[in-house]
Write a protein that holds these residues in place. Structure first.
Motif, PDB file in Angstrom:
ATOM      1  N   THR A 417       0.818  -1.255   0.007  1.00 31.89           N
ATOM      2  CA  THR A 417      -0.089  -0.094  -0.150  1.00 31.89           C
ATOM      3  C   THR A 417       0.928   1.347   0.023  1.00 31.89           C
ATOM      4  OG1 THR A 417      -1.670  -1.155   1.004  1.00 31.89           O
ATOM      5  CG2 THR A 417      -1.732   1.173   1.265  1.00 31.89           C
ATOM      6  N   ARG A 418       1.924   1.322   0.950  1.00 31.65           N
ATOM      7  CA  ARG A 418       2.657   2.440   0.982  1.00 31.65           C
ATOM      8  C   ARG A 418       3.623   2.553  -0.312  1.00 31.65           C
ATOM      9  NH1 ARG A 418       3.680   0.101   5.920  1.00 31.65           N
ATOM     10  NH2 ARG A 418       5.763  -0.711   5.512  1.00 31.65           N
ATOM     11  N   ARG A 419       3.969   1.649  -1.122  1.00 33.16           N
ATOM     12  CA  ARG A 419       4.717   1.438  -2.292  1.00 33.16           C
ATOM     13  C   ARG A 419       4.108   2.291  -3.121  1.00 33.16           C
ATOM     14  NH1 ARG A 419       5.079  -3.617  -2.876  1.00 33.16           N
ATOM     15  NH2 ARG A 419       7.007  -3.650  -1.587  1.00 33.16           N
ATOM     16  N   TRP A 420       2.915   1.889  -3.335  1.00 34.87           N
ATOM     17  CA  TRP A 420       1.791   2.360  -4.526  1.00 34.87           C
ATOM     18  C   TRP A 420       1.625   3.731  -4.433  1.00 34.87           C
ATOM     19  CZ3 TRP A 420       1.658   0.987  -9.228  1.00 34.87           C
ATOM     20  CH2 TRP A 420       2.175  -0.232  -9.693  1.00 34.87           C
ATOM     21  N   VAL A 421       1.303   4.246  -3.005  1.00 35.00           N
ATOM     22  CA  VAL A 421       1.228   5.610  -3.104  1.00 35.00           C
ATOM     23  C   VAL A 421       2.441   6.632  -3.418  1.00 35.00           C
ATOM     24  CG1 VAL A 421       0.845   7.432  -1.263  1.00 35.00           C
ATOM     25  CG2 VAL A 421      -0.461   5.275  -1.079  1.00 35.00           C
ATOM     26  N   ARG A 422       3.528   5.980  -3.139  1.00 40.23           N
ATOM     27  CA  ARG A 422       4.758   6.507  -3.848  1.00 40.23           C
ATOM     28  C   ARG A 422       4.763   6.607  -5.286  1.00 40.23           C
ATOM     29  NH1 ARG A 422       7.201   3.499   0.276  1.00 40.23           N
ATOM     30  NH2 ARG A 422       8.485   2.092  -1.482  1.00 40.23           N
ATOM     31  N   ARG A 423       4.649   5.453  -5.824  1.00 45.87           N
ATOM     32  CA  ARG A 423       4.640   5.205  -7.421  1.00 45.87           C
ATOM     33  C   ARG A 423       3.638   6.059  -7.727  1.00 45.87           C
ATOM     34  NH1 ARG A 423       5.233  -1.248  -8.218  1.00 45.87           N
ATOM     35  NH2 ARG A 423       7.494  -1.501  -7.611  1.00 45.87           N
ATOM     36  N   VAL A 424       2.218   6.285  -7.551  1.00 46.06           N
ATOM     37  CA  VAL A 424       1.674   7.129  -8.169  1.00 46.06           C
ATOM     38  C   VAL A 424       1.702   8.574  -7.972  1.00 46.06           C
ATOM     39  CG1 VAL A 424      -1.101   7.713  -8.032  1.00 46.06           C
ATOM     40  CG2 VAL A 424      -0.531   5.162  -8.060  1.00 46.06           C
ATOM     41  N   SER A 425       2.426   8.996  -6.829  1.00 48.66           N
ATOM     42  CA  SER A 425       2.691  10.326  -6.786  1.00 48.66           C
ATOM     43  C   SER A 425       3.585  10.850  -7.885  1.00 48.66           C
ATOM     44  CB  SER A 425       3.037  10.628  -5.342  1.00 48.66           C
ATOM     45  OG  SER A 425       3.602  11.909  -5.197  1.00 48.66           O
ATOM     46  N   TYR A 426       4.720   9.832  -7.943  1.00 50.24           N
ATOM     47  CA  TYR A 426       5.825   9.919  -9.113  1.00 50.24           C
ATOM     48  C   TYR A 426       5.169   9.828 -10.468  1.00 50.24           C
ATOM     49  CZ  TYR A 426      10.082   8.720 -11.621  1.00 50.24           C
ATOM     50  OH  TYR A 426      11.377   8.888 -12.419  1.00 50.24           O
ATOM     51  N   TYR A 427       4.234   8.839 -10.569  1.00 54.95           N
ATOM     52  CA  TYR A 427       3.821   8.848 -12.002  1.00 54.95           C
ATOM     53  C   TYR A 427       3.213  10.403 -12.534  1.00 54.95           C
ATOM     54  CZ  TYR A 427       3.795   3.971 -12.095  1.00 54.95           C
ATOM     55  OH  TYR A 427       4.262   2.452 -12.375  1.00 54.95           O
ATOM     56  N   LYS A 428       2.219  10.928 -11.399  1.00 50.88           N
ATOM     57  CA  LYS A 428       1.508  12.173 -11.478  1.00 50.88           C
ATOM     58  C   LYS A 428       2.406  13.246 -11.722  1.00 50.88           C
ATOM     59  CE  LYS A 428      -2.891  10.427  -9.773  1.00 50.88           C
ATOM     60  NZ  LYS A 428      -4.053  10.781  -9.048  1.00 50.88           N
ATOM     61  N   LYS A 429       3.389  13.558 -10.638  1.00 44.33           N
ATOM     62  CA  LYS A 429       4.234  14.683 -10.662  1.00 44.33           C
ATOM     63  C   LYS A 429       5.372  14.681 -11.612  1.00 44.33           C
ATOM     64  CE  LYS A 429       2.830  15.442  -5.866  1.00 44.33           C
ATOM     65  NZ  LYS A 429       3.299  15.528  -4.418  1.00 44.33           N
ATOM     66  N   SER A 430       6.016  13.517 -11.773  1.00 42.64           N
ATOM     67  CA  SER A 430       7.317  13.370 -12.257  1.00 42.64           C
ATOM     68  C   SER A 430       7.117  13.135 -14.012  1.00 42.64           C
ATOM     69  CB  SER A 430       8.338  12.634 -11.613  1.00 42.64           C
ATOM     70  OG  SER A 430       8.648  13.244 -10.460  1.00 42.64           O
TER      71      SER A 430
END
Length: 596
Positions: A417-430
């Protein structure tokens, strides 16, 4: 009597052989003509001919060479012909019509052999344009994206859909609710806790154009709708174009591709499933899928329906044998509530219903034959019953009891769960992906595990089809316990959906989808998988693939072969995995006008 001596022929033996060949050829042509025109063989051969039109090469050796060239980045996959615009390899009615009709076997999935599957790119229909964005798509879609008028002509008076200018519009009606799904749902609210988060996952059987599921979304109930392939009406195709969760399926001889006890609500509005046929086998499948404490709603035949008294009596008898609580019979609608335990059975009943053997895994459901027994619930002591699991949205983030089926499952769930929160944030912002925008509505996670990706984008205006590959750990029950939806699938076969279904497809560890989990050998070809992904991806849609640098390099070559534009990115900084990320976009292309 002596023998009569006939005069010798003036033709020599060679001339006679030539005449015989010509005559034989003529009669053979006549026989073939009659076979083609007047027998099922003609349909079969016509279907075979149609399949050959879809394939770049009917020769398996030639196909293998083309596949190798595409993987090496030395060849681009050709375009299919215009007639393939809505091709579904595993639901081809021309081929399946030759199969047995017993228990609707011929309407289930029947996939061609890999070497017979089309190696070409499915074209969009003439005049196709990017779909109407959500939420407007619930009410209208572009007519030219699927210009099939039969359903509007036949069901327009029931409020299903009608053509209006360049659109099909959807008033929200159905055969059993011609005044609209909203009014029908309000009626159900009198008897079922639709509001308040008690119910979250629903299965709409024989869904039509999925207006019931579409309007349940405003109640925070996520309904997955299904119906069989219908070459004339394309019900599921309309549902998906509207942005409503749906896929193609038939309740026939096999279990539906879901784990046991997944749905809080099961719904049939004139779905015409003979629930009590074959010793109540279909009711047993509904019972397998319905969560303890969940609700079953049937509207239409045979519920208090003229000339179906026996069927209605049998339906009530099966429900009583399973100790379902009768909530109400309101006109032609009946509502039952499933009990929370196994204590009702074995029970005296005219159908001879018994509990399944303890060795039976009720969540095994990929090409698994239906069983005439009642699935056991006791192995989790009711900890996944409606009323026991948290309400929505709290259930999304709480590790469910079924996570413990995986080693250290609760800890793995929290880390995922924590891993995917980080990943999605990266997908959207970066990476500047279109998640969260109007460009993305229908999403697929092709290797979903615990559904962490879907959970991380749950606040976006999307729905996610979470696919748990057959042969991998059976984590799909966890996904449903979280209040998400999905199904089992083997990616060495085509997916049961129409072309141009998804706006965004995410794939983690793509090579693992085609390799044997034990030997590590390839079971099928990565090129075929990516051609299939292209089939179900909408034009201008996005594919995101995460894998090792070597795998991404290979995928990138194939991606150019299927005519995607690609960009390769580094992983997010917090990740310690040895990964890269490929982002691909499918272009909106059309066949030359001479092909129409």
């Amino acid at each position: 009597m002596g023998h009569i001596n006939l005069p010798a022929s003036k033709r020599n033996a060679r001339q006679w052989r030539l005449l015989d060949l010509v005559t034989a050829g003529f009669f053979a042509a006549v026989v073939i003509f009659f076979l083609l025109v007047f027998t099922p063989l003609g349909d079969s051969l016509a279907a075979s001919g149609r399949e050959s039109l879809l394939s770049s090469s009917a020769d398996p050796k030639q196909r293998h060479r083309l596949t190798a060239l595409v993987q090496a980045g030395e060849h681009k996959v050709e375009y299919c012909t215009a007639e393939a615009v809505d091709h579904m390899p595993c639901e081809d009615p021309r081929r399946n019509s030759q199969l047995s009709r017993e228990m609707n076997f011929y309407r289930e999935r029947h996939c061609p052999a890999p070497e017979e599957t089309a190696l070409c790119l499915i074209p969009p229909p003439h005049g196709y344009r990017v779909p109407v964005p959500w939420p407007d798509s619930l009410h209208k879609i572009w007519h030219e994206n699927m210009p099939y008028n039969k359903l509007a002509d036949r069901k327009g008076h029931q409020g299903w859909m009608k053509k209006e200018g360049p659109y099909f519009i959807f008033p929200g009606g159905g055969t059993m609710f011609p005044d609209g799904a909203v009014q029908y749902i309000d009626k159900l609210k009198q008897y079922i806790p639709i509001a308040g988060g008690v119910l979250r996952t629903a299965l709409d059987m024989g869904c039509g154009v999925a207006s019931f599921g579409g309007y349940l979304l405003s109640e925070d109930i996520l309904a997955l709708s299904f119906a069989p392939r219908d070459s004339h009406k394309a019900q599921i195709q309309f549902a998906l174009e509207r942005g409503v969760p749906a896929f193609v399926a038939m309740l026939g001889t096999r279990r539906l591709p879901f784990p046991a006890f997944s749905f809080d609500l099961m719904h049939c509005s004139r779905c015409l499933i003979p629930f009590t046929a074959y010793n109540a086998t279909y009711f047993m499948e509904v019972d397998r899928l319905l969560r303890p404490g969940g609700y079953l709603v049937i509207s239409g035949p045979p519920v208090q329906w003229p000339k179906q008294d026996k069927e209605w009596a049998d339906l009530q008898a099966v429900a009583r044998a399973l100790c379902y609580e009768l909530i109400v019979v309101d006109g032609n609608t009946v509502i039952w509530k499933k009990p929370n335990g196994d204590s009702c059975l074995p029970n005296q009943n005219e159908f001879g219903l018994e509990l399944c053997e303890e060795s039976d895994d009720p969540s095994s459901a990929w090409y698994f034959k239906l069983k005439k027994c009642v699935s056991r619930m006791s192995f989790f002591n009711g900890d996944f019953s409606v009323g026991t699991i948290p309400k929505w949205p709290e259930r999304l983030s709480k590790a469910p009891i079924r996570a413990s089926l995986v080693k250290s499952g609760i800890d793995v769930f929290d880390a995922d769960t924590r891993r995917w929160v980080r990943r999605v944030s990266y997908y959207k912002k970066s990476l500047k992906l279109k998640l969260g925008t109007q460009a993305v509505r229908n999403v697929m996670d092709a290797n979903a595990f615990f559904g962490g990706f879907a959970a991380a984008i749950s606040s976006d205006p999307v729905w996610v089809m979470n696919v748990v590959p057959a042969g991998k750990p059976s984590t799909l029950g966890v996904i449903y316990d979280r209040g998400l939806i999905g199904l089992y699938h083997d990616w060495c076969e085509p997916f049961s959906t129409y072309p141009r279904t998804y706006d965004f497809i995410h794939i983690s560890a793509i090579e693992s989808l085609v390799k044997d989990q034990h030997s590590g050998r390839s079971r099928c070809h990565l090129v075929d998988l990516m051609v299939e992904i292209d089939r179900i991806l909408r034009p201008e849609g996005t594919v995101v693939i995460r894998d090792s640098p070597e795998a991404i390099e290979k995928v990138d070559r194939i991606a150019h072969g299927v005519r995607w534009t690609t960009v390769i990115h580094d992983k997010e900084p917090e990740s310690h995995a040895r990964e890269r990320i490929l982002v691909a976009t499918k272009k909106l292309w059309t066949l030359p006008s001479t092909s129409h």
